[in-house]
Design a protein around this motif. Sequence first.
Motif, short mmCIF file in Angstrom:
data_model
loop_
_atom_site.label_atom_id
_atom_site.label_comp_id
_atom_site.label_asym_id
_atom_site.label_seq_id
_atom_site.Cartn_x
_atom_site.Cartn_y
_atom_site.Cartn_z
N ILE A 30 24.69 -98.14 3.79
CA ILE A 30 25.45 -97.82 2.58
C ILE A 30 24.83 -98.39 1.19
O ILE A 30 24.48 -97.38 0.39
CB ILE A 30 26.78 -98.35 2.50
CG1 ILE A 30 27.79 -97.37 4.00
CG2 ILE A 30 27.61 -97.96 1.33
CD1 ILE A 30 29.08 -98.08 4.20
N PHE A 31 24.55 -99.72 1.38
CA PHE A 31 23.95 -100.20 -0.03
C PHE A 31 22.71 -99.64 -0.35
O PHE A 31 22.34 -99.44 -1.56
CB PHE A 31 23.77 -101.63 0.27
CG PHE A 31 23.40 -102.69 -0.84
CD1 PHE A 31 24.40 -103.03 -1.73
CD2 PHE A 31 22.00 -102.98 -1.07
CE1 PHE A 31 24.21 -103.88 -2.95
CE2 PHE A 31 21.81 -103.52 -2.21
CZ PHE A 31 22.83 -104.10 -3.12
N LEU A 32 21.83 -99.18 0.71
CA LEU A 32 20.51 -98.80 0.33
C LEU A 32 20.41 -97.16 0.11
O LEU A 32 19.45 -96.81 -0.46
CB LEU A 32 19.49 -99.34 1.17
CG LEU A 32 19.23 -100.76 1.14
CD1 LEU A 32 18.06 -101.23 2.13
CD2 LEU A 32 18.84 -101.30 -0.09
N GLY A 33 21.56 -96.74 0.71
CA GLY A 33 21.39 -95.18 0.94
C GLY A 33 20.75 -94.70 2.09
O GLY A 33 20.00 -93.71 1.88
N TYR B 59 18.98 -107.40 2.85
CA TYR B 59 18.77 -105.82 2.15
C TYR B 59 17.38 -105.57 1.50
O TYR B 59 17.01 -104.54 1.64
CB TYR B 59 19.96 -105.32 1.28
CG TYR B 59 21.48 -105.45 1.99
CD1 TYR B 59 21.71 -105.81 3.24
CD2 TYR B 59 22.44 -105.39 0.82
CE1 TYR B 59 22.93 -105.65 3.78
CE2 TYR B 59 23.66 -105.72 1.45
CZ TYR B 59 24.15 -105.82 2.92
OH TYR B 59 25.40 -105.70 3.38
N GLU B 60 17.07 -106.42 0.61
CA GLU B 60 16.06 -106.42 -0.07
C GLU B 60 14.61 -106.37 0.85
O GLU B 60 13.89 -105.71 0.81
CB GLU B 60 15.82 -107.58 -0.92
CG GLU B 60 14.44 -107.27 -1.88
CD GLU B 60 14.27 -108.28 -2.78
OE1 GLU B 60 14.33 -107.64 -3.92
OE2 GLU B 60 14.26 -109.25 -2.74
N TYR C 101 10.16 -98.90 -0.53
CA TYR C 101 11.03 -98.48 -1.83
C TYR C 101 10.96 -96.75 -1.93
O TYR C 101 11.76 -96.29 -2.04
CB TYR C 101 10.74 -99.32 -2.95
CG TYR C 101 11.36 -100.53 -3.03
CD1 TYR C 101 11.74 -101.31 -1.98
CD2 TYR C 101 11.50 -100.99 -4.39
CE1 TYR C 101 12.39 -102.41 -2.42
CE2 TYR C 101 12.18 -102.35 -4.69
CZ TYR C 101 12.46 -102.84 -3.66
OH TYR C 101 12.89 -104.08 -3.91
N ILE D 158 13.03 -94.83 0.62
CA ILE D 158 14.46 -94.68 0.48
C ILE D 158 14.70 -93.29 -0.46
O ILE D 158 14.04 -92.98 -1.19
CB ILE D 158 14.97 -95.62 -0.33
CG1 ILE D 158 14.84 -96.99 0.50
CG2 ILE D 158 16.28 -95.79 -0.72
CD1 ILE D 158 15.22 -98.44 -0.28
N PRO D 159 15.66 -92.48 -0.03
CA PRO D 159 16.04 -91.16 -0.48
C PRO D 159 16.45 -91.52 -2.11
O PRO D 159 16.96 -92.39 -2.28
CB PRO D 159 17.24 -90.50 0.30
CG PRO D 159 17.67 -91.81 0.92
CD PRO D 159 16.56 -92.74 1.28
#
Lengths: 336, 787
Positions: free
Chosen positions: B415-418, B462-463, B471, B474-475
């Motif tokens: 959720i956090f990163l999409g 997460y990072e 990076y 990621i959408p």
Amino acid sequence: MSLKNKIEKIQNLFNSELASANIDSTVIKELQIKYLGRKGLVSNLFSELSSISADEKPIVGQKINELRTNIQKSFDELNLSDNIDKQQTDVDYSLPGNHFFNGAIHPITQVINDISNIFKNIGFSVYSGDEIEDEFYNFEALNIPKNHPARDMQDTYYLNFEKLLRTHTSASQIHFMEQNKPPVKIISPGRVYRNEDISVRSYCLFHQIEGLFVDNNISFADLKGVMEFFSKQYFGEDVKVRFRPSYFPFTEPSAEMDIYWGLETESDYRITKGTGWLEILGCGMVDPEVFKSVNYESSLTGYAFGIGIERIAMLKYGITDIRLLYEGDIRFLRQF
Amino acid sequence: MKISRKWLENYITSNKSDEVLEHEFTQLGLECSIIKTNSIDSNVVVGRVISCEKHPNADRLKVCKVDINEASCLDIVCGAPNVTHDILVPVAKVGTKINDFEIKETKIRNIQSKGMLCSEKELGLSENHNGIMILNSKLKIGESINDALDLQNDTIFDFDMTPNRGDCFSHLGVARELAIIEDKKIKDDSFDFKKSNFKSKDMIDVEVADFELCSRYACRVIKNIKVAESPKWLKDKMKLLGQKSINNIVDLANYVMFDTGQPLHAFDYSKLEGNKIEVRLAKKSEKILCLNKEVNKLDGDDIVIADKNGPVAIAGVIGGYDSQVNSDTNHILIESAVFNEINIRKTSKKYDYVKEASKRFERGVDYSNVINVMDKFTMLIVELAGGEVSSDYVDVNNDTYSKKQIKFNFENCNIFLGLSLKIQEYKEIFSKLNIHVSTEQKYLFCEIPSYRNDLNRSVDLYEEVARVYGYDNIPISKTFTNSYKAIFDNSKDINNQIRLILSSRGFFEHYSNSLYSENVLKDFNNNETPEIINESSLDMKFMRNSLMPGMLKAVSFNEKRGQDSFKLFEIGRVHSLIKSYNKEEETLGMVWFGKSVDHWISKFEADIFYSKGEILSFLNQLKLKNLNFEIKKSDFSKVNLNITSNKKTIGYIRILDSNLHKKYKIKNSLIFSEISIDKLHKHIDLDIGFKQISQYPIVNRDISILVSNEIESSKIIKSIFSCSDILLKNAKIFDVYFGKELDKNTKSLSISLKFQSDKKTLVDKEVDKRVNKILKNLKSNFNAIQR
């Protein structure tokens, strides 16, 4: 001939004489004297007024007055058009127009406004912070404790009475969150300071726009979306952007966004260090430590970004010496 | 930080080009650029001198035939004393560039020469210029010197490492990142050396005062080593990394630090007194003579290594002079330790020794690798300097150390990163990062490698996921969410309105510095202002308390460059200090500058009436009410008018005094004004109530009066209004006259009065009555005589 008839006759005479006369100032003047002069035709009518009955006097008097007004009006019209005509001839229309000062809005303002407008369109409000800050707002609350190596990244001007000149507009984030409940969606433009030597590339101060969006379930994908939107709006629909990991104490993950600038000229090589890519802004997901320092719920997420205005202005206008922006050289300002 | 690609190959190899690696490192969060060290031009090749004869026209020159494995041999004239036939030499072919000098085909004393035989100095290999370089006879003719000599045909990546990645300040650390890129594991390092049967523990006792200061201190004695100059390969490495070569021991300590990230130190064992060292905070007034021959007075934040007599090194920052390893040294004590980041940072900042060692300690070193690294150091010492190694080592540590574990919810991470990664994909990512994972429902328990001091929370992972996943992979979300609660009113911001009005009135906007010297602060007001305590120059010691210093500087700058008439404005913060409280006021500054414009019809002169009119008009446009200019005595200008709205001062307008003309080197006349935007805000009245426009005609009456010179005309106008009723709509001065026929102290003012009623056409009588009243009033108030 009755006085009334005379009045009529004089009117007709005047009309025909005026119609046949050359519109020439001497002729007009002669006519003026003939009709309206002290001993002219109209004056004569007035002097004849004494010979008629008291009943008729006011009516005839009024008629003579009307005659005088009519004739006068004809002369006025003639004079007016005569004057205008005169004004319109014998003039050198190639002479320049009056002097008005030229002015201009500074390129820094223009860039701030252009960028702010893009973010305002997608619901960001503008909040301005102060230039003088406490260490807490500039550092601690942003997860940069004392003796943190990240403080090396920023040379800070310290003031008397334990204040400092903010080194980034990120300090405004903290103030705003302290004063407002989430959701928060702001941009904050302003002046920031770095204790650096003044040179072609750096100045002791510059301007930034900070952005902050805090709500439930904001994701890194949202951040990328907004940053890409901004880039397309500002640099054009075809712009290519990339994100790469970076480090800022107040965001996790942190990213830097580059745009593809190209490698067509020597200056492209210089400014992109031969990669073609140009760093445009820093951004990231707000670090939970920042929420902690403003007593926000830990379940919130959000993103923040910071854009250096001078850098963008220099790129956009091809300015190679940052000092030009603060010198106030009219020859420079005039170009914007 | 510089990382050698060849050096990395000790750990891991890659088939990717330098450029691809540069990009991939950068995308992984290790921003870098490429430096090539292949400095010898590839046109320099191995050649064999086939024949060598005396030059017919010169005694000291020889004419050589040189085979470089091309169709024909080259004739080269050479002056080196050692040139002879049947040797291999470096040959610079025509077109070679050596130190910016291009080798060309030329005639030397009438003999054609097609190249140059080179000395070591000419190739930048050494300072030797006694003759040409003679190469090993087994080298391949025609091969480039770089390949033939295996010269540092290397690529250096120059990393701009972020401060959180202390683990990457070494070749090992970067190799681990390269392993992520390559999806491989790095080679294991093993260290083997012969141990003697004496014990370090018998020779040295270590006491750590506080594990907060030093969580681990390991050391070992090596006896009978031979301190010497470093071999070429080690010197080359030092040169590569920008380090001065000292001797084999010191260079090796540096080498292993650049290799592993763990700083090391070597003491001359016999210079340590008392067979015991202590790791503790410095005592007050302790001193140490450091390696750079400076004496430092220590204080309570500095961690020191001390023997019986006192400090022998400032831990992690710099060694002591007296205990250094030099050519007299026989036995050494080598140290591998973990010191407190913050203390090291404070100390290195204080003494301004931001060196390679302290840089690494500050960012955190790998607690678990301390012994390994000491072993590697030991092994290399034995290889280069011989010596007998103790059978043991000393290891004082805080044994409560345990591996970090982070509980990681992969759904939250998605959720956090999409993202929408599966648990298996997370496991693969963590495996690349050497993070061992055990699974429990939606949680992953992640065991963090000891070198990753920066990973402590879920969000840190997460990072890691984001950067390993990429990076750019990621959408990008294409919708914007907006809560109306987050939007607030910005309509009060009038700065841009001011900018638009003024720029279209011909003002240029200026941005000036906010920092000035004390000497300009008292020219415009008496406000105290914040002072910078770490200024870089006294010229920038104080915050501006007025916009004028910056604006006048700009005027002067422009006047010198032939700009003799213009208008400027600036909007910015002006600072003051009121009882140690900082006040920032958004302020508008305006300048009217110049004497004349070269124009056949328009005239301009920076004239206070022009400026007054311009200010009035623009403030009216901003909807300020009840504006007034009041003549006020000022300490800062001979002519000062306060600008008021609703009787409150919001700014001033002044004529530049002669002393400031001189100070700022401004010749032409100048009017300036500052208006507080914060104050101005309070008087903006946007409640516009439309008023009906009168249907009835205006009656004009002009009056001319004689009054004493001293009487301010603004007071006369005020008085006219105060004795009149609402029928008086306007009173305007249209002529001011001084003349011979008037008394010396008298002026004549002609004033036009406009009367109008909303209800009817005014008759003469009504107007006459009012004009008479005005005249009577002026007579009694100002002794004004009607002309």
